[in-house]
Design a protein around this motif. Structure first.
Motif, PDB file in Angstrom:
ATOM      1  N   HIS A 106       0.657  -1.433   0.000  1.00 51.56           N
ATOM      2  CA  HIS A 106      -0.437  -0.068  -0.238  1.00 51.56           C
ATOM      3  C   HIS A 106       1.083   0.892  -0.023  1.00 51.56           C
ATOM      4  O   HIS A 106       0.846   2.258  -0.805  1.00 51.56           O
ATOM      5  CB  HIS A 106      -0.804  -0.082   1.078  1.00 51.56           C
ATOM      6  N   GLN A 107       1.949   1.544   0.412  1.00 52.33           N
ATOM      7  CA  GLN A 107       3.057   1.890   1.302  1.00 52.33           C
ATOM      8  C   GLN A 107       3.490   2.595  -0.680  1.00 52.33           C
ATOM      9  O   GLN A 107       3.861   3.758  -1.312  1.00 52.33           O
ATOM     10  CB  GLN A 107       4.398   2.051   1.826  1.00 52.33           C
ATOM     11  N   ALA A 108       3.929   1.347  -1.381  1.00 56.00           N
ATOM     12  CA  ALA A 108       4.474   1.724  -2.400  1.00 56.00           C
ATOM     13  C   ALA A 108       3.430   2.994  -3.557  1.00 56.00           C
ATOM     14  O   ALA A 108       3.810   3.262  -4.654  1.00 56.00           O
ATOM     15  CB  ALA A 108       4.654   0.236  -3.673  1.00 56.00           C
ATOM     16  N   THR A 109       1.682   2.063  -3.723  1.00 58.09           N
ATOM     17  CA  THR A 109       0.662   2.276  -4.494  1.00 58.09           C
ATOM     18  C   THR A 109       0.809   3.577  -3.821  1.00 58.09           C
ATOM     19  O   THR A 109       0.699   4.363  -4.940  1.00 58.09           O
ATOM     20  CB  THR A 109      -0.394   1.784  -3.655  1.00 58.09           C
ATOM     21  N   ILE A 110       1.318   4.503  -2.761  1.00 57.29           N
ATOM     22  CA  ILE A 110       0.968   5.675  -2.526  1.00 57.29           C
ATOM     23  C   ILE A 110       2.413   6.447  -3.135  1.00 57.29           C
ATOM     24  O   ILE A 110       1.966   7.935  -3.481  1.00 57.29           O
ATOM     25  CB  ILE A 110       1.300   6.104  -0.823  1.00 57.29           C
ATOM     26  N   TYR A 111       3.002   5.839  -2.626  1.00 55.76           N
ATOM     27  CA  TYR A 111       5.011   6.624  -3.718  1.00 55.76           C
ATOM     28  C   TYR A 111       4.654   6.494  -4.971  1.00 55.76           C
ATOM     29  O   TYR A 111       4.393   7.784  -5.824  1.00 55.76           O
ATOM     30  CB  TYR A 111       5.777   5.594  -3.269  1.00 55.76           C
ATOM     31  N   ARG A 112       3.703   6.168  -5.524  1.00 58.56           N
ATOM     32  CA  ARG A 112       3.599   6.417  -6.833  1.00 58.56           C
ATOM     33  C   ARG A 112       2.576   7.350  -7.119  1.00 58.56           C
ATOM     34  O   ARG A 112       3.233   7.742  -8.324  1.00 58.56           O
ATOM     35  CB  ARG A 112       3.135   4.846  -7.330  1.00 58.56           C
ATOM     36  N   ALA A 113       1.896   7.163  -6.527  1.00 58.68           N
ATOM     37  CA  ALA A 113       0.889   8.500  -6.687  1.00 58.68           C
ATOM     38  C   ALA A 113       1.394   9.558  -6.134  1.00 58.68           C
ATOM     39  O   ALA A 113       1.057  10.830  -7.140  1.00 58.68           O
ATOM     40  CB  ALA A 113      -0.383   7.816  -5.757  1.00 58.68           C
ATOM     41  N   LEU A 114       2.207  10.005  -5.683  1.00 57.00           N
ATOM     42  CA  LEU A 114       2.828  10.914  -5.228  1.00 57.00           C
ATOM     43  C   LEU A 114       3.490  11.347  -6.048  1.00 57.00           C
ATOM     44  O   LEU A 114       3.516  12.487  -6.763  1.00 57.00           O
ATOM     45  CB  LEU A 114       3.556  10.762  -3.893  1.00 57.00           C
ATOM     46  N   ARG A 115       3.962  10.439  -7.566  1.00 60.12           N
ATOM     47  CA  ARG A 115       4.987  10.672  -7.693  1.00 60.12           C
ATOM     48  C   ARG A 115       4.519  11.265  -9.528  1.00 60.12           C
ATOM     49  O   ARG A 115       5.130  12.362  -9.847  1.00 60.12           O
ATOM     50  CB  ARG A 115       5.614   9.756  -8.658  1.00 60.12           C
ATOM     51  N   ASP A 127      13.137   9.661  -8.748  1.00 52.51           N
ATOM     52  CA  ASP A 127      14.110   8.350  -9.510  1.00 52.51           C
ATOM     53  C   ASP A 127      14.820   7.938  -8.838  1.00 52.51           C
ATOM     54  O   ASP A 127      15.678   7.276  -8.994  1.00 52.51           O
ATOM     55  CB  ASP A 127      13.220   8.370 -11.243  1.00 52.51           C
ATOM     56  N   ARG A 128      15.699   9.026  -8.845  1.00 49.51           N
ATOM     57  CA  ARG A 128      16.801   8.880  -7.915  1.00 49.51           C
ATOM     58  C   ARG A 128      17.144   8.485  -6.705  1.00 49.51           C
ATOM     59  O   ARG A 128      18.233   7.948  -6.550  1.00 49.51           O
ATOM     60  CB  ARG A 128      17.590  10.579  -8.411  1.00 49.51           C
ATOM     61  N   ILE A 129      15.987   8.362  -5.819  1.00 49.51           N
ATOM     62  CA  ILE A 129      16.208   8.133  -4.372  1.00 49.51           C
ATOM     63  C   ILE A 129      15.415   7.470  -4.793  1.00 49.51           C
ATOM     64  O   ILE A 129      16.000   6.044  -3.797  1.00 49.51           O
ATOM     65  CB  ILE A 129      15.347   9.388  -3.872  1.00 49.51           C
ATOM     66  N   VAL A 130      14.270   6.473  -5.095  1.00 47.21           N
ATOM     67  CA  VAL A 130      13.546   5.399  -5.419  1.00 47.21           C
ATOM     68  C   VAL A 130      13.662   4.400  -6.231  1.00 47.21           C
ATOM     69  O   VAL A 130      14.036   4.829  -7.664  1.00 47.21           O
ATOM     70  CB  VAL A 130      12.006   6.009  -4.827  1.00 47.21           C
ATOM     71  N   ARG A 131      13.507   3.343  -5.768  1.00 50.84           N
ATOM     72  CA  ARG A 131      14.276   2.160  -6.373  1.00 50.84           C
ATOM     73  C   ARG A 131      13.453   1.458  -6.264  1.00 50.84           C
ATOM     74  O   ARG A 131      12.892   1.166  -4.451  1.00 50.84           O
ATOM     75  CB  ARG A 131      16.086   1.787  -6.275  1.00 50.84           C
ATOM     76  N   TRP A 132      12.586  -0.102  -7.262  1.00 49.20           N
ATOM     77  CA  TRP A 132      11.348  -0.228  -7.422  1.00 49.20           C
ATOM     78  C   TRP A 132      12.219  -1.917  -6.687  1.00 49.20           C
ATOM     79  O   TRP A 132      13.011  -2.321  -7.835  1.00 49.20           O
ATOM     80  CB  TRP A 132      10.917  -0.555  -7.823  1.00 49.20           C
ATOM     81  N   GLU A 133      12.004  -2.619  -5.475  1.00 52.86           N
ATOM     82  CA  GLU A 133      11.785  -4.082  -6.043  1.00 52.86           C
ATOM     83  C   GLU A 133      11.180  -5.225  -5.473  1.00 52.86           C
ATOM     84  O   GLU A 133      10.609  -4.629  -4.985  1.00 52.86           O
ATOM     85  CB  GLU A 133      12.951  -4.558  -4.889  1.00 52.86           C
ATOM     86  N   ASN A 134      10.594  -5.916  -6.794  1.00 54.92           N
ATOM     87  CA  ASN A 134      10.046  -6.160  -6.480  1.00 54.92           C
ATOM     88  C   ASN A 134       7.605  -5.974  -5.888  1.00 54.92           C
ATOM     89  O   ASN A 134       7.169  -6.088  -5.485  1.00 54.92           O
ATOM     90  CB  ASN A 134       9.919  -7.968  -5.354  1.00 54.92           C
ATOM     91  N   GLY A 135       8.291  -5.131  -6.573  1.00 54.02           N
ATOM     92  CA  GLY A 135       7.196  -3.753  -6.831  1.00 54.02           C
ATOM     93  C   GLY A 135       6.759  -2.365  -5.575  1.00 54.02           C
ATOM     94  O   GLY A 135       6.223  -1.949  -5.304  1.00 54.02           O
ATOM     95  N   LEU A 136       7.713  -2.810  -4.073  1.00 57.38           N
ATOM     96  CA  LEU A 136       8.321  -2.519  -3.049  1.00 57.38           C
ATOM     97  C   LEU A 136       8.798  -1.395  -3.462  1.00 57.38           C
ATOM     98  O   LEU A 136       9.698  -1.452  -4.251  1.00 57.38           O
ATOM     99  CB  LEU A 136       8.688  -3.346  -2.260  1.00 57.38           C
TER     100      LEU A 136
END
Length: 319
Positions: A106-115, A127-136
């Motif tokens: 759910h938090q990953a969903t929030i970060y994507r929506a914030l982006r 994108d320089r700060i956040v990377r995605w691992e298995n959707g998280l």
């Protein structure tokens, strides 16, 4: 009778949390703010909190650029920290006494929506700060650091002195029983010219007002009883406005305290209200009914100290 049963329940829960914390259990649902929000509400909340630091603190983009920021009590989401990093902060260190329980997906969903709310340039920084691992979401730990199990009042035992330019918090400092110690620690951690930006709730967290009692009911409970109810459970320390003004004066900070809300009134004010020019008649009447029942520490306080329920404190350390 219902009130004393409620008090007993709070005492028992505080005792249980104290035992768990002593055993090293630092998980808590208390800081899980986004659990009760829709996706849109979560993103709106992050943006609002970030903007309020600039609005109430007269914070400039230049002051943030290259700054090392300490966020106290981020709870279950690092959206505000991300916003500061995207705005140019060098690092954000988030500390919390407890680990706020969260649903990582759910938090990953929030970060994507914030982006999605960001400009193309801001998205590139995201994108320089956040990377995605298995959707998280995973963060650049050189820029965003998270330390849980570390209460503010002991943070100087872990973090270097004079290592931060800005200290921020929202609805956290009222939960710290060792309130004066918490400000002394922040003072130690801030560099000369550093700033504090804190939104501080002075109400009862709906402990009594949420079930039909008046907004000042929690101030009628004797201090010895209250300490057994609220020392470990993240409940209000009941410090009033003048306490915060006094500690900042003692530490020699240039300080402004904005009055945001009054007891029982959900009508938040913007920056610039530093005193009460007038008190609504209904609040005066309610306070008059409460005064004979107030606990000893509150009986001699002014109307303003008793009725102010939400403040935004901004302060600058001498250079």
């Amino acid at each position: 009778m219902r009130k004393w049963l409620l008090i007993l329940r709070y005492i028992v829960s505080d005792w249980r949390l104290a035992r768990l914390y002593k055993k090293g259990e630092v998980n808590s649902a208390g800081g899980s703010t986004h659990r009760r929000f829709t996706l849109a509400q979560s993103v709106d909340y992050i943006i609002q909190v970030f903007r309020e630091y600039f609005l109430f603190g007269s914070l400039s983009k230049e002051a943030v650029r290259g700054a090392h920021i300490l966020e106290i009590g981020p709870g279950d989401n690092f959206g505000v920290a991300l916003q500061f990093l995207i705005a140019g902060a060098a690092t954000v260190t988030c500390i919390d006494k407890f680990y706020a329980e969260r649903d990582e997906a759910h938090q990953a969903t929030i970060y994507r929506a914030l982006r999605e709310r960001l400009s193309p340039a801001e998205q590139a920084e995201f994108d320089r700060i956040v990377r995605w691992e298995n959707g998280l979401a995973r963060f650049d730990e050189d820029r965003l650091r998270y330390l849980y199990g570390l209460p503010l009042e002991r943070a100087d035992e872990t973090l270097p002195s004079a290592s931060f330019d800005i200290a921020i918090s929202r609805a956290v400092l009222t939960e710290i029983p060792e309130a004066e110690r918490s400000f002394q620690v922040m003072d130690k951690l801030l560099r000369p010219g550093g700033r504090m930006l804190h939104k501080i709730g002075l109400g009862d967290y709906d402990m009594f007002s949420g079930i039909g009692y008046g907004p000042l009911e929690f101030l009628t409970i004797p201090e010895t009883v209250w300490s057994r109810m609220a020392s470990h459970a993240g409940r209000p320390n009941r410090r009033r406005v003048n306490f915060y003004a006094g500690i900042m004066k003692k530490l020699r900070y240039e300080t402004q305290i904005h009055i945001v809300e009054l007891a029982g009134r959900r009508e938040p004010a913007g920056p610039g209200r530093f005193c009460l020019d007038s008190i609504p008649a209904a609040l005066q009447e309610e306070l008059a009914r409460y005064r004979p029942r107030l606990a000893a520490p509150f009986r001699a306080l002014s109307d303003e100290e008793l009725l102010v329920e939400d403040i935004f404190l901004t302060a600058t350390k001498a250079k």
